[in-house]
Design a protein around this motif. Structure first.
Motif, mmCIF file in Angstrom:
data_model
loop_
_atom_site.group_PDB
_atom_site.id
_atom_site.type_symbol
_atom_site.label_atom_id
_atom_site.label_comp_id
_atom_site.label_asym_id
_atom_site.label_seq_id
_atom_site.Cartn_x
_atom_site.Cartn_y
_atom_site.Cartn_z
ATOM 1 N N GLY A 281 31.531 -7.981 -43.683
ATOM 2 C CA GLY A 281 30.881 -6.765 -44.185
ATOM 3 C C GLY A 281 31.623 -6.188 -45.382
ATOM 4 O O GLY A 281 31.011 -5.832 -46.390
ATOM 5 N N PHE A 282 32.941 -6.118 -45.277
ATOM 6 C CA PHE A 282 33.741 -5.596 -46.385
ATOM 7 C C PHE A 282 33.581 -6.454 -47.638
ATOM 8 O O PHE A 282 33.461 -5.932 -48.747
ATOM 9 C CB PHE A 282 35.221 -5.523 -45.988
ATOM 10 C CG PHE A 282 35.610 -4.198 -45.401
ATOM 11 C CD1 PHE A 282 35.620 -3.060 -46.192
ATOM 12 C CD2 PHE A 282 35.956 -4.080 -44.070
ATOM 13 C CE1 PHE A 282 35.980 -1.823 -45.670
ATOM 14 C CE2 PHE A 282 36.316 -2.851 -43.527
ATOM 15 C CZ PHE A 282 36.327 -1.722 -44.332
ATOM 16 N N LYS A 283 33.592 -7.786 -47.427
ATOM 17 C CA LYS A 283 33.478 -8.680 -48.597
ATOM 18 C C LYS A 283 32.129 -8.495 -49.274
ATOM 19 O O LYS A 283 32.018 -8.496 -50.496
ATOM 20 C CB LYS A 283 33.694 -10.124 -48.161
ATOM 21 C CG LYS A 283 35.166 -10.398 -47.925
ATOM 22 C CD LYS A 283 35.443 -11.847 -47.626
ATOM 23 C CE LYS A 283 36.950 -12.039 -47.442
ATOM 24 N NZ LYS A 283 37.257 -12.913 -46.310
ATOM 25 N N LYS A 284 31.080 -8.348 -48.453
ATOM 26 C CA LYS A 284 29.739 -8.138 -49.004
ATOM 27 C C LYS A 284 29.686 -6.795 -49.749
ATOM 28 O O LYS A 284 29.101 -6.695 -50.833
ATOM 29 C CB LYS A 284 28.719 -8.163 -47.857
ATOM 30 C CG LYS A 284 27.289 -7.873 -48.265
ATOM 31 C CD LYS A 284 26.622 -9.069 -48.921
ATOM 32 C CE LYS A 284 25.210 -8.719 -49.360
ATOM 33 N NZ LYS A 284 24.674 -9.705 -50.317
ATOM 34 N N LEU A 285 30.311 -5.771 -49.171
ATOM 35 C CA LEU A 285 30.283 -4.440 -49.791
ATOM 36 C C LEU A 285 30.959 -4.438 -51.161
ATOM 37 O O LEU A 285 30.567 -3.684 -52.044
ATOM 38 C CB LEU A 285 30.978 -3.421 -48.892
ATOM 39 C CG LEU A 285 30.106 -2.702 -47.871
ATOM 40 C CD1 LEU A 285 30.943 -1.653 -47.153
ATOM 41 C CD2 LEU A 285 28.907 -2.028 -48.532
ATOM 42 N N ALA A 286 31.983 -5.273 -51.323
ATOM 43 C CA ALA A 286 32.672 -5.325 -52.613
ATOM 44 C C ALA A 286 31.683 -5.690 -53.726
ATOM 45 O O ALA A 286 31.811 -5.224 -54.857
ATOM 46 C CB ALA A 286 33.815 -6.329 -52.561
#
Lengths: 348, 276
Positions: free
Chosen positions: A203-208
């Protein structure tokens, strides 16, 4: 939050005036005659609690209800400070704060024996062995500007579309409604809801990859909607039904859609405080709020989902839309680490 | 300071203020310092804070934005203070009102106003595109430039007033005297006016820098969650993460930073004041 009109009725004015006079004249007489129940809750709940819930409850149980509207964390503080000599009996707070209250041993569990309507709730509405229950759930979808977007968004993935550079607003993780942005991003990368909540790395990687699209990350909800209504922002996601639809009803040129991946349910919990005065009355109050009769009256004006099975879904949320329930105990355990990572990775 | 060490009864006049500040400011400050040191292993909270590269980003954000705000306030404020000191009668009163009246407008209101001005279709963007400086409308809202512009607007009176109060005491004939001796206007400005007003400049810098370093509402509204400063991180630690040790630590670092600036500037102004 002006959900219902705040116009005082003649009855409330009269009773208020009579009450005030009696209080001045002989405070002890008033207390001796009627049972009093103190309910702590959010300041924004005051209109509907005092206009819908309290009159109905006072009449049915021949008592007096005092509603103290403030913030969830302030309610928690009041309960901590008065441990062993509580003056509040019932508390209405966000689920993340309920978890803190459970940890401090401040809540008295709900049982179907004490609150029969507990057995009428949709699955996932009670938490931590009945410590508290959700009575209403605002839902989280994507709000958009009708002026700026010809076709409404249909998926959480629309927030990531490169053509919306600098036009997207998301809530901060410090706001409760902001947490699902992490889960929505995680769902877009695949994986079950359970898995992406436990491990938020994807999720964090996608949000970046959302960063070029971000106009801002809000902590003040009214500011974000101001920008959306004026067309500076095109979309806010996740957006709370209780806020977005209220703005729409007030005439703002915005709307809220349920993305095809599903919407998230926001937590509105209610619980009985351990060692509460008038405990019987307290459980009766909780039972009423979990009942179909009151929920049916409240779901419309608060733009929320009812948790009682007997109450139908609100308009605008089709029967085929999945409603995701969030694992708040998991959130409570991980939230601070998420905020730390968020501050580092989402910075300008 | 006075040459005699005898107790001056006049000092007693400060007693109410001292007592008040001790109770409402001094003691809480001690508690705060205690909080940051107690808990897990004394100074380790500070060691942990300074070992984290993100803390340095936050510290950098705080110092850089405060320094830029101070610079903008100085550049705008000094000429204003000069005009104010030279003006008299109605003009002076009008300028003073124009500077002081906006202080009565709340910071939240001003921050909201800047939100409108700095938007893509806001006044600033329209002027710059109209003049042909920008090819297309740009947004300053939620950028560091926007933050500096907005904050400078709010703090500029605190730069103007100390400089003005020093400048109005400067004898205007000093400039004329320099002119008779053949000094050019530029030379007069840098060699006469600036040195004479230095104590005011330094006080103004101390005021504006310490306020800009600790501002909380303005960054939350004008730049948002993506630009953390020591003040916003302190608020978040206490209010949302319920991590009192981290909150106390960042608060103490911020306090040390601003005390450092204030002490250094008062030393500087005393030395320069003595020299003048």
């Amino acid at each position: 939050m002006d959900v219902l009109s705040a116009r005082p009725t003649r009855r409330s004015l009269l009773s208020g005036a009579v009450g005030a006079v009696t209080l001045i004249a002989a405070p002890s007489i008033l207390r001796a005659q009627t049972k009093e129940l103190v309910v702590g809750g959010a300041a924004g709940h005051k209109p509907w609690v005092e206009q819908v819930v309290v009159p109905a409850f006072e009449k049915k149980y021949n008592c007096k209800v005092l509603f103290e509207g403030t913030r969830s964390l302030v309610n928690l503080e009041k309960m901590q400070k008065n441990k062993g000599k509580q003056y509040m009996s019932v508390v209405q707070m966000d689920d993340p704060v309920m978890i803190l209250a459970v940890k401090e041993d401040l809540l008295d569990p709900l049982t179907p024996g004490k609150a029969p309507n507990l057995s009428q709730l949709v699955p996932g509405s009670t938490h931590m062995e009945g410590m508290w229950a959700n009575y209403l759930q605002p839902w989280l979808g994507v709000a958009y500007s009708k002026g700026a977007m010809k076709t409404p968004p249909s998926s959480w993935a629309d927030l990531f579309d490169a053509k919306y550079k600098g036009r997207i607003i998301i809530p901060s993780l410090q706001n409760t409604e902001g947490l699902p942005v992490l889960f929505a991003a995680g769902m877009l990368t695949g994986g079950t809801l359970e898995a992406i909540q436990k491990d938020t790395d994807a999720g964090f990687k996608k949000l970046a990859s959302l960063k070029p699209n971000l106009l801002t990350i809000y902590t003040q909800q009214p500011q974000a909607y101001n920008l959306l209504e004026q067309g500076e922002a095109y979309m806010i996601g996740p957006a709370m039904s209780s806020y977005a639809l209220e703005r729409k009803a007030a005439g703002a040129p915005i709307d809220l859609v349920a993305p095809k991946e599903g919407v998230f349910a926001m937590p509105s919990g209610i619980a009985v405080i351990k060692g509460a005065p008038q405990a019987e009355l307290a459980f009766a109050y909780v039972n009423e709020l979990l009942g179909a009769e009151l929920q049916e009256k409240l779901a419309g004006p608060t733009f929320s989902l009812a948790t009682n099975k007997a109450v139908p879904r609100p308009a605008g949320l089709g029967a085929d839309v999945t409603i995701h329930q969030i694992d708040w105990a998991n959130v409570a355990a991980q939230r601070n680490d998420w905020i730390k990572r968020w501050d580092r990775e989402m910075a300008i | 300071m006075s040459a005699t060490r005898r107790f001056d009864p006049i000092l007693l006049l400060a007693a109410p203020a001292v007592a008040y500040l001790t109770v409402v400011y001094g003691l809480p400050l001690l508690f705060l310092l205690g909080r940051s040191l107690l808990g897990a292993g004394g100074f380790s909270a500070f060691a942990g804070f300074f070992a984290d590269p993100f803390s340095w980003t936050v510290l950098g954000n705080t110092v850089r934005s405060a320094a830029l705000v101070t610079l903008v306030c100085l550049v705008i404020g000094y000429p204003t203070a000069l005009v104010l000191a030279r003006a008299s009668g109605f003009v002076q009163a009008a300028i003073l009102v124009a500077i002081i009246l906006p202080l009565s407008v709340g910071v939240v209101v001003k921050a909201f106003a800047w939100q409108i001005v700095l938007r893509r279709d806001g006044v600033v963007s329209q002027i710059f595109t109209g003049l042909g400086i920008w090819d297309e409308p740009q947004r300053l809202l939620f950028t560091e430039t926007g933050l500096v512009i907005g904050a400078a607007n709010i703090f500029v009176p605190f730069m103007i007033l100390p400089i003005y109060s020093v400048l109005k005491l400067v004898d205007p004939r000093l400039g004329e005297a320099a002119a008779t001796l053949g000094a050019s206007p530029v030379y007069r400005f840098f060699k006469v006016a600036i040195p004479l007003s230095l104590p005011g400049i330094i006080t103004g810098i101390a005021f504006v820098f310490s306020m800009a370093a600790s501002m909380y509402v303005i960054p939350s509204l004008v730049i948002g969650d993506r630009f953390q400063t020591l003040a916003t991180l302190t608020g978040r630690s206490f209010l949302f993460m319920r991590n009192e040790q981290l909150g106390s630590t960042t608060a103490v670092v911020l306090l040390a930073l601003t005390i450092g600036i204030v002490v250094a500037s008062s030393r500087l102004s005393r030395r320069l004041g003595g020299a003048a």
